[in-house]
Design a protein around this motif. Structure first.
Motif, mmCIF file in Angstrom:
data_model
loop_
_atom_site.group_PDB
_atom_site.id
_atom_site.type_symbol
_atom_site.label_atom_id
_atom_site.label_comp_id
_atom_site.label_asym_id
_atom_site.label_seq_id
_atom_site.Cartn_x
_atom_site.Cartn_y
_atom_site.Cartn_z
ATOM 1 N N GLY A 51 49.632 45.272 43.226
ATOM 2 C CA GLY A 51 48.247 44.970 42.882
ATOM 3 C C GLY A 51 47.886 43.521 43.118
ATOM 4 N N LEU A 52 46.697 43.150 42.639
ATOM 5 C CA LEU A 52 46.156 41.821 42.878
ATOM 6 C C LEU A 52 46.130 40.949 41.623
ATOM 7 C CD1 LEU A 52 43.061 42.930 45.018
ATOM 8 C CD2 LEU A 52 45.304 42.197 45.844
ATOM 9 N N TYR A 53 46.386 41.535 40.471
ATOM 10 C CA TYR A 53 46.226 40.799 39.216
ATOM 11 C C TYR A 53 47.335 39.769 38.992
ATOM 12 C CZ TYR A 53 42.615 44.080 37.555
ATOM 13 O OH TYR A 53 41.472 44.810 37.402
ATOM 14 N N TRP A 54 48.586 40.181 39.224
ATOM 15 C CA TRP A 54 49.729 39.390 38.764
ATOM 16 C C TRP A 54 49.716 37.962 39.317
ATOM 17 C CZ3 TRP A 54 53.339 37.451 42.232
ATOM 18 C CH2 TRP A 54 53.316 37.986 43.510
ATOM 19 N N TYR A 55 49.474 37.829 40.606
ATOM 20 C CA TYR A 55 49.506 36.492 41.228
ATOM 21 C C TYR A 55 48.291 35.670 40.792
ATOM 22 C CZ TYR A 55 49.865 32.895 44.833
ATOM 23 O OH TYR A 55 49.966 31.697 45.491
ATOM 24 N N PHE A 56 47.156 36.326 40.761
ATOM 25 C CA PHE A 56 45.919 35.622 40.444
ATOM 26 C C PHE A 56 45.981 35.029 39.042
ATOM 27 C CE2 PHE A 56 41.558 34.841 41.640
ATOM 28 C CZ PHE A 56 40.915 34.657 40.426
ATOM 29 N N PHE A 57 46.449 35.822 38.073
ATOM 30 C CA PHE A 57 46.456 35.341 36.696
ATOM 31 C C PHE A 57 47.665 34.464 36.385
ATOM 32 C CE2 PHE A 57 43.585 39.001 36.291
ATOM 33 C CZ PHE A 57 42.490 38.328 35.745
ATOM 34 N N THR A 58 48.678 34.492 37.232
ATOM 35 C CA THR A 58 49.758 33.529 37.099
ATOM 36 C C THR A 58 49.266 32.126 37.428
ATOM 37 O OG1 THR A 58 51.433 35.177 37.680
ATOM 38 C CG2 THR A 58 52.053 32.878 37.936
ATOM 39 N N GLU A 59 48.368 32.045 38.419
ATOM 40 C CA GLU A 59 47.844 30.758 38.862
ATOM 41 C C GLU A 59 46.606 30.309 38.086
ATOM 42 O OE1 GLU A 59 49.343 28.942 41.202
ATOM 43 O OE2 GLU A 59 50.888 30.476 41.468
ATOM 44 N N MET A 60 46.064 31.207 37.272
ATOM 45 C CA MET A 60 44.792 30.937 36.601
ATOM 46 C C MET A 60 44.970 29.996 35.408
ATOM 47 S SD MET A 60 41.573 31.373 36.253
ATOM 48 C CE MET A 60 41.453 32.519 37.618
ATOM 49 N N PHE A 61 44.057 29.045 35.258
ATOM 50 C CA PHE A 61 44.027 28.218 34.050
ATOM 51 C C PHE A 61 43.694 29.108 32.853
ATOM 52 C CE2 PHE A 61 43.036 24.864 37.229
ATOM 53 C CZ PHE A 61 44.112 24.031 36.955
ATOM 54 N N GLU A 62 44.331 28.854 31.724
ATOM 55 C CA GLU A 62 44.228 29.747 30.570
ATOM 56 C C GLU A 62 42.798 29.874 30.060
ATOM 57 O OE1 GLU A 62 45.575 32.543 28.035
ATOM 58 O OE2 GLU A 62 46.697 31.568 29.654
ATOM 59 N N HIS A 63 42.014 28.778 30.099
ATOM 60 C CA HIS A 63 40.658 28.854 29.540
ATOM 61 C C HIS A 63 39.695 29.634 30.445
ATOM 62 C CE1 HIS A 63 41.121 25.081 31.808
ATOM 63 N NE2 HIS A 63 39.845 25.196 32.142
ATOM 64 N N PHE A 64 40.121 29.980 31.671
ATOM 65 C CA PHE A 64 39.303 30.838 32.539
ATOM 66 C C PHE A 64 39.783 32.292 32.517
ATOM 67 C CE2 PHE A 64 38.610 26.764 34.958
ATOM 68 C CZ PHE A 64 37.268 26.649 34.643
ATOM 69 N N ARG A 65 40.875 32.551 31.849
ATOM 70 C CA ARG A 65 41.548 33.850 31.943
ATOM 71 C C ARG A 65 40.629 35.017 31.551
ATOM 72 N NH1 ARG A 65 46.509 36.293 31.976
ATOM 73 N NH2 ARG A 65 46.702 38.161 30.694
ATOM 74 N N TRP A 66 39.968 34.901 30.394
ATOM 75 C CA TRP A 66 39.177 36.039 29.920
ATOM 76 C C TRP A 66 37.943 36.286 30.779
ATOM 77 C CZ3 TRP A 66 41.443 39.375 27.060
ATOM 78 C CH2 TRP A 66 42.497 38.972 26.229
ATOM 79 N N LEU A 67 37.393 35.234 31.342
ATOM 80 C CA LEU A 67 36.254 35.404 32.243
ATOM 81 C C LEU A 67 36.648 36.236 33.455
ATOM 82 C CD1 LEU A 67 33.419 34.736 33.357
ATOM 83 C CD2 LEU A 67 34.404 32.630 34.305
ATOM 84 N N PHE A 68 37.791 35.913 34.050
ATOM 85 C CA PHE A 68 38.195 36.619 35.265
ATOM 86 C C PHE A 68 38.794 37.994 34.959
ATOM 87 C CE2 PHE A 68 37.681 32.404 37.003
ATOM 88 C CZ PHE A 68 37.153 32.671 38.261
ATOM 89 N N ILE A 69 39.395 38.154 33.790
ATOM 90 C CA ILE A 69 39.828 39.495 33.391
ATOM 91 C C ILE A 69 38.616 40.408 33.274
ATOM 92 C CG2 ILE A 69 40.621 40.803 31.378
ATOM 93 C CD1 ILE A 69 42.919 38.937 31.098
ATOM 94 N N ALA A 70 37.559 39.912 32.645
ATOM 95 C CA ALA A 70 36.330 40.703 32.532
ATOM 96 C C ALA A 70 35.762 41.033 33.910
ATOM 97 C CB ALA A 70 35.294 39.944 31.695
ATOM 98 N N SER A 71 35.781 40.056 34.812
ATOM 99 C CA SER A 71 35.265 40.278 36.168
ATOM 100 C C SER A 71 36.079 41.331 36.907
ATOM 101 C CB SER A 71 35.273 38.963 36.956
ATOM 102 O OG SER A 71 34.502 37.980 36.318
ATOM 103 N N PHE A 72 37.400 41.223 36.821
ATOM 104 C CA PHE A 72 38.269 42.184 37.490
ATOM 105 C C PHE A 72 38.086 43.587 36.923
ATOM 106 C CE2 PHE A 72 41.711 40.187 40.180
ATOM 107 C CZ PHE A 72 41.048 38.988 40.359
ATOM 108 N N GLN A 73 38.002 43.704 35.604
ATOM 109 C CA GLN A 73 37.896 45.018 34.981
ATOM 110 C C GLN A 73 36.534 45.660 35.238
ATOM 111 O OE1 GLN A 73 40.410 46.449 34.051
ATOM 112 N NE2 GLN A 73 41.889 45.020 33.210
ATOM 113 N N ILE A 74 35.484 44.850 35.252
ATOM 114 C CA ILE A 74 34.169 45.391 35.592
ATOM 115 C C ILE A 74 34.155 45.889 37.031
ATOM 116 C CG2 ILE A 74 31.759 44.728 36.021
ATOM 117 C CD1 ILE A 74 31.987 42.891 33.567
ATOM 118 N N ASN A 75 34.839 45.173 37.921
ATOM 119 C CA ASN A 75 34.907 45.562 39.335
ATOM 120 C C ASN A 75 35.524 46.939 39.514
ATOM 121 O OD1 ASN A 75 34.920 44.929 42.328
ATOM 122 N ND2 ASN A 75 37.114 45.202 41.977
ATOM 123 N N VAL A 76 36.621 47.195 38.830
ATOM 124 C CA VAL A 76 37.308 48.472 39.019
ATOM 125 C C VAL A 76 36.745 49.569 38.133
ATOM 126 C CG1 VAL A 76 39.110 47.871 37.344
ATOM 127 C CG2 VAL A 76 39.575 49.595 39.077
#
Length: 442
Positions: free
Chosen positions: A279-304
């Motif tokens: 998948g695409l999540y593991w690498y993206f969120f490994t590199e993600m700054f923690e304070h942006f994590r929930w924003l991009f999790i929401a974006s990814f989950q809304i996408n799918v």
């Protein structure tokens, strides 16, 4: 040639295919390759790993809550089923059960293909009657009926992704069985069966809730009265809510607490386990700054989970099976913890739309990308983890290319559907200024 004669003609071939496919699976399960396959990150994930299932069963038998930690992420119903399997079945019997589940899935796909082809042919005849242009610029359904009915179960039985998925003893084998049963229930217009199966799938994988849309469309498809359509839709939604609520309560009774929600649905939504997969999540969120994590999790989950449901339902409402296929493909590409078993299932459905192949343009691209990434991913994994001559970027590059290839395939078949619809209504060839021209959708 009637459809019954077609079915009788291919019955012998199906039996031989099942025996051969079952023998291949059982042989690999009892070979030295089984452990290697079951440990591959492309095959086993945090959600479907056989090793995690056995550990969850062991914890439950030892009086320890499997959901207290971050180890077990199957539903309590699956946990209970596998507890009894470990208690009463030998390892040989369990392996045989996995093989039989795959064979049963292929049988349900065969039945689904048979009914779907008949339905498509009927709809095509009705559309042709209204068509004034006599030029044939499409592949008739009847010309591909025999091969479609045969190719769908064969594409499942001999799909390398599905074979590896079964040999690795992943619980995706049983998820695919539920998918096949759901598709068959849809095309048979079985309301209660659809709601029960989709409720099980939703509790296990969350994103499968989208299948309620094509299921409801199938149920209301032959209803002409608006009030009856609304009433049936409300009935379907009520049934689904009631059944999934009952399953959640039954899970609570099995475990005695609600901890399982955080380690099943919550685990899928929040993506805490960042071990590599296709998948695409593991690498993206490994590199993600923690304070942006929930924003991009929401974006990814809304996408799918939400973004494509309504637009696709409006566009593909006349072909709910293609709509269900699209939802399955989107889930397999963009879900939190995908595996090759998810990809193999929807790829096996492609022969259902054999009549669209002449309008597709990206098949060669997908084939090359898919083959290359399938071979290249284990290679760069070895270089990264064992040889230490590569890094995570190499492996993520392979998984990103694989996801891109799947997106090309999905969009290509959707464009092909639009082209064929245009061909049925107007034909795809016209004369422009006295010269022949063709319409190409790009």
């Amino acid at each position: 040639m009637t459809y019954q004669s077609v079915v009788n003609m291919i019955s012998g071939k199906r039996l031989s295919y099942c025996l051969l496919a079952g023998a291949i699976r059982f042989f690999l399960m009892n070979s030295e390759f089984q452990k290697i396959i079951s440990d591959r990150v492309e095959v086993s994930t945090a959600l479907n790993s056989w090793k995690r299932v056995t550990e969850g069963v062991y914890l439950r038998n030892s009086g320890i809550d499997p959901y207290a930690g971050d180890l077990f992420h199957e539903t309590p119903l699956i946990l209970l089923a596998f507890t009894y399997m470990h208690k009463y079945l030998s390892i040989w019997a369990i392996k045989l059960l996995f093989v039989l589940a795959d064979l049963l899935t292929s049988w349900l796909l065969y039945l689904t293909a048979k009914h779907y082809v008949i339905e498509l042919a009927k709809n095509e005849h009705e559309e042709i009657k209204e068509r004034k242009n006599e030029e044939i610029s499409y592949t008739p359904i009847e010309s591909t009926a025999k091969t479609t009915i045969l190719y769908v179960p064969a594409a499942y039985l001999f799909n390398p992704y599905i074979v590896l998925n079964c040999v690795g003893l992943t619980t995706t084998v049983f998820t695919n069985l539920l998918f096949a049963a759901t598709l068959y229930s849809m095309i048979k217009r079985w309301k209660i069966s659809c709601c029960i199966l989709i409720s099980f799938l939703t509790l296990q994988g969350l994103y499968q809730i989208s299948l309620m849309v094509p299921a409801t469309i199938y149920i209301v498809k032959d209803i002409n009265v608006k009030s009856s359509i609304i009433k049936t839709t409300i009935t379907m939604i009520s049934l689904f809510i009631g059944i999934i609520g009952s399953l959640l309560y039954l899970s609570y009774l099995i475990m005695g607490n609600w901890n399982f929600i955080g380690n099943t649905i919550g685990f899928i939504l929040t993506v805490p386990d960042l071990r590599p997969n296709i998948g695409l999540y593991w690498y993206f969120f490994t590199e993600m700054f923690e304070h942006f994590r929930w924003l991009f999790i929401a974006s990814f989950q809304i996408n799918v989970g939400l973004l494509y449901i309504v637009p696709l339902a409006l566009r593909l409402r006349k072909d709910p099976m293609l709509l269900a296929f699209t939802y399955l493909a989107i889930g397999a590409i963009f879900k939190s913890y995908p595996s090759i078993g998810d990809v193999g299932f929807y790829v096996a459905l492609l022969p259902l739309w054999q009549h669209l192949f002449q309008h597709m343009q990206q098949v060669f691209v997908f084939g090359c990308f898919g083959l290359f990434c399938t071979v290249f991913a284990p290679t760069v994994w070895h270089q990264w983890i064992y040889s230490r001559s590569a890094n995570a970027n190499f492996y993520f590059g392979a998984t990103l290319a694989f996801a891109t290839a799947q997106i090309f395939l999905l969009t290509d078949i959707l464009f092909a559907s639009v082209k064929r619809e245009l061909a049925l209504k107007h034909g795809l060839s016209w004369e422009v200024n006295g010269n022949k021209a063709k319409v190409l959708l790009e």
